[in-house]
Design a protein around this motif. Structure first.
Motif, PDB file in Angstrom:
ATOM      1  N   GLN A  24     -25.000  40.544   1.840  1.00 16.08           N
ATOM      2  CA  GLN A  24     -26.307  40.620   1.197  1.00 16.08           C
ATOM      3  C   GLN A  24     -26.449  39.507   0.156  1.00 16.08           C
ATOM      4  N   GLY A  25     -27.573  38.770   0.243  1.00 19.00           N
ATOM      5  CA  GLY A  25     -27.869  37.743  -0.741  1.00 19.00           C
ATOM      6  C   GLY A  25     -27.034  36.478  -0.617  1.00 19.00           C
ATOM      7  N   LYS A  26     -26.209  36.355   0.423  1.00 18.42           N
ATOM      8  CA  LYS A  26     -25.372  35.172   0.613  1.00 18.42           C
ATOM      9  C   LYS A  26     -25.432  34.745   2.070  1.00 18.42           C
ATOM     10  N   LEU A  27     -24.986  33.526   2.344  1.00 20.59           N
ATOM     11  CA  LEU A  27     -24.838  33.104   3.731  1.00 20.59           C
ATOM     12  C   LEU A  27     -23.791  33.970   4.410  1.00 20.59           C
ATOM     13  N   SER A  28     -24.005  34.269   5.664  1.00 18.62           N
ATOM     14  CA  SER A  28     -23.030  35.050   6.421  1.00 18.62           C
ATOM     15  C   SER A  28     -21.860  34.154   6.806  1.00 18.62           C
ATOM     16  N   LEU A  29     -20.762  34.779   7.204  1.00 14.18           N
ATOM     17  CA  LEU A  29     -19.557  34.042   7.573  1.00 14.18           C
ATOM     18  C   LEU A  29     -19.130  34.401   8.989  1.00 14.18           C
ATOM     19  N   MET A  30     -18.639  33.409   9.723  1.00 16.95           N
ATOM     20  CA  MET A  30     -18.002  33.650  11.005  1.00 16.95           C
ATOM     21  C   MET A  30     -16.538  33.285  10.832  1.00 16.95           C
ATOM     22  N   THR A  31     -15.665  34.210  11.230  1.00 18.15           N
ATOM     23  CA  THR A  31     -14.227  34.019  11.061  1.00 18.15           C
ATOM     24  C   THR A  31     -13.530  34.246  12.390  1.00 18.15           C
ATOM     25  N   MET A  32     -12.602  33.352  12.724  1.00 20.76           N
ATOM     26  CA  MET A  32     -11.710  33.579  13.853  1.00 20.76           C
ATOM     27  C   MET A  32     -10.365  33.937  13.255  1.00 20.76           C
ATOM     28  N   LYS A  33      -9.825  35.094  13.668  1.00 22.05           N
ATOM     29  CA  LYS A  33      -8.525  35.560  13.185  1.00 22.05           C
ATOM     30  C   LYS A  33      -7.559  35.531  14.364  1.00 22.05           C
ATOM     31  N   VAL A  34      -6.506  34.727  14.222  1.00 25.32           N
ATOM     32  CA  VAL A  34      -5.520  34.561  15.283  1.00 25.32           C
ATOM     33  C   VAL A  34      -4.230  35.251  14.842  1.00 25.32           C
ATOM     34  N   THR A  35      -3.718  36.138  15.693  1.00 30.68           N
ATOM     35  CA  THR A  35      -2.535  36.907  15.326  1.00 30.68           C
ATOM     36  C   THR A  35      -1.296  36.022  15.217  1.00 30.68           C
ATOM     37  N   THR A  36      -0.389  36.458  14.360  1.00 30.81           N
ATOM     38  CA  THR A  36       0.915  35.815  14.219  1.00 30.81           C
ATOM     39  C   THR A  36       1.973  36.814  14.695  1.00 30.81           C
ATOM     40  N   ALA A  37       3.214  36.433  14.612  1.00 28.90           N
ATOM     41  CA  ALA A  37       4.296  37.322  15.033  1.00 28.90           C
ATOM     42  C   ALA A  37       4.500  38.472  14.041  1.00 28.90           C
ATOM     43  N   LYS A  38       3.945  38.354  12.821  1.00 27.43           N
ATOM     44  CA  LYS A  38       4.140  39.371  11.788  1.00 27.43           C
ATOM     45  C   LYS A  38       2.909  40.274  11.713  1.00 27.43           C
ATOM     46  N   SER A  39       3.107  41.570  11.918  1.00 29.15           N
ATOM     47  CA  SER A  39       2.012  42.532  11.915  1.00 29.15           C
ATOM     48  C   SER A  39       1.219  42.458  10.610  1.00 29.15           C
ATOM     49  N   GLY A  40      -0.113  42.448  10.738  1.00 28.38           N
ATOM     50  CA  GLY A  40      -0.978  42.431   9.568  1.00 28.38           C
ATOM     51  C   GLY A  40      -1.230  41.050   8.995  1.00 28.38           C
ATOM     52  N   GLN A  41      -0.614  40.020   9.583  1.00 24.60           N
ATOM     53  CA  GLN A  41      -0.844  38.651   9.107  1.00 24.60           C
ATOM     54  C   GLN A  41      -1.542  37.851  10.197  1.00 24.60           C
ATOM     55  N   TRP A  42      -2.546  37.090   9.782  1.00 23.82           N
ATOM     56  CA  TRP A  42      -3.372  36.325  10.700  1.00 23.82           C
ATOM     57  C   TRP A  42      -3.532  34.898  10.185  1.00 23.82           C
ATOM     58  N   HIS A  43      -3.766  33.967  11.090  1.00 24.04           N
ATOM     59  CA  HIS A  43      -4.294  32.654  10.719  1.00 24.04           C
ATOM     60  C   HIS A  43      -5.809  32.825  10.766  1.00 24.04           C
ATOM     61  N   GLU A  44      -6.494  32.377   9.723  1.00 23.56           N
ATOM     62  CA  GLU A  44      -7.940  32.550   9.672  1.00 23.56           C
ATOM     63  C   GLU A  44      -8.643  31.207   9.587  1.00 23.56           C
ATOM     64  N   TYR A  45      -9.739  31.104  10.346  1.00 27.10           N
ATOM     65  CA  TYR A  45     -10.597  29.917  10.331  1.00 27.10           C
ATOM     66  C   TYR A  45     -12.005  30.439  10.097  1.00 27.10           C
ATOM     67  N   GLU A  46     -12.681  29.889   9.074  1.00 28.96           N
ATOM     68  CA  GLU A  46     -13.944  30.484   8.644  1.00 28.96           C
ATOM     69  C   GLU A  46     -14.985  29.404   8.384  1.00 28.96           C
ATOM     70  N   THR A  47     -16.250  29.744   8.675  1.00 32.32           N
ATOM     71  CA  THR A  47     -17.364  28.845   8.385  1.00 32.32           C
ATOM     72  C   THR A  47     -18.597  29.668   8.030  1.00 32.32           C
ATOM     73  N   GLN A  48     -19.502  29.062   7.279  1.00 33.71           N
ATOM     74  CA  GLN A  48     -20.747  29.738   6.926  1.00 33.71           C
ATOM     75  C   GLN A  48     -21.696  29.719   8.121  1.00 33.71           C
ATOM     76  N   VAL A  49     -22.510  30.770   8.222  1.00 36.52           N
ATOM     77  CA  VAL A  49     -23.462  30.913   9.312  1.00 36.52           C
ATOM     78  C   VAL A  49     -24.824  31.221   8.706  1.00 36.52           C
ATOM     79  N   ALA A  50     -25.803  30.367   8.991  1.00 40.52           N
ATOM     80  CA  ALA A  50     -27.146  30.579   8.448  1.00 40.52           C
ATOM     81  C   ALA A  50     -27.909  31.651   9.213  1.00 40.52           C
ATOM     82  N   ASP A  51     -27.630  31.821  10.518  1.00 39.96           N
ATOM     83  CA  ASP A  51     -28.373  32.766  11.351  1.00 39.96           C
ATOM     84  C   ASP A  51     -27.401  33.632  12.157  1.00 39.96           C
ATOM     85  N   PRO A  52     -26.874  34.710  11.544  1.00 40.05           N
ATOM     86  CA  PRO A  52     -25.890  35.537  12.244  1.00 40.05           C
ATOM     87  C   PRO A  52     -26.441  36.194  13.516  1.00 40.05           C
TER      88      PRO A  52
END
Length: 141
Positions: A24-52
């Motif tokens: 709410q009140g901010k640009l939305s975000l798109m995130t790709m979360k890629v699993t690692t060998a350790k449970s609960g840990q991810w590599h994350e890649y994120e960018t702002q999205v003007a039109d979700p």
């Protein structure tokens, strides 16, 4: 969102999910979360999205489909070099998420333990992420 047929592969390193976070009140975000060998840990890649809404229409065209929706409210704070997030997840409950705001290693582990202690979080840590917790809850119903 993820590739069709990979619903059971979320713990396989290299599998991924795509998240659209509307704020709410901010640009939305798109995130790709890629699993690692350790449970609960991810590599994350994120960018702002003007039109979700447009992105939500594009993802199925790219071969991805929605399998899960997590509704979360979050409050943030800082304790030393640790970001503290108080999360309320619809259908799962309330959680405290701690993230060290620096590079990893022994310093990160020490600072996380210190922040947890200062906050009175001396119980066992939940290492699974919200996606894994939500999938486990779905499988029980």
């Amino acid at each position: 969102f993820h590739e069709p047929g990979t619903e059971d592969n979320q713990r396989v390193p290299g599998s991924f999910v795509v998240r659209i976070r509307e704020q709410q009140g901010k640009l939305s975000l798109m995130t790709m979360k890629v699993t690692t060998a350790k449970s609960g840990q991810w590599h994350e890649y994120e960018t702002q999205v003007a039109d979700p809404a447009a992105v939500l229409l594009m993802l199925p065209i790219l071969g991805l489909h929605q399998t899960l929706q997590i509704l979360k409210s979050r409050r943030k704070g800082i304790v030393g070099k640790v970001e503290v997030c108080l999360d309320k997840i619809e259908g799962l409950g309330s959680f405290v998420e701690l993230e060290y705001l620096g590079s990893g290693g022994p310093t990160a582990e020490r600072e996380l333990r210190k922040a947890a202690s200062l906050l009175g979080l001396d119980g066992a840590a939940e290492r699974r992420g919200y996606v894994e917790l939500a999938r486990a809850a779905q499988s029980r119903t």
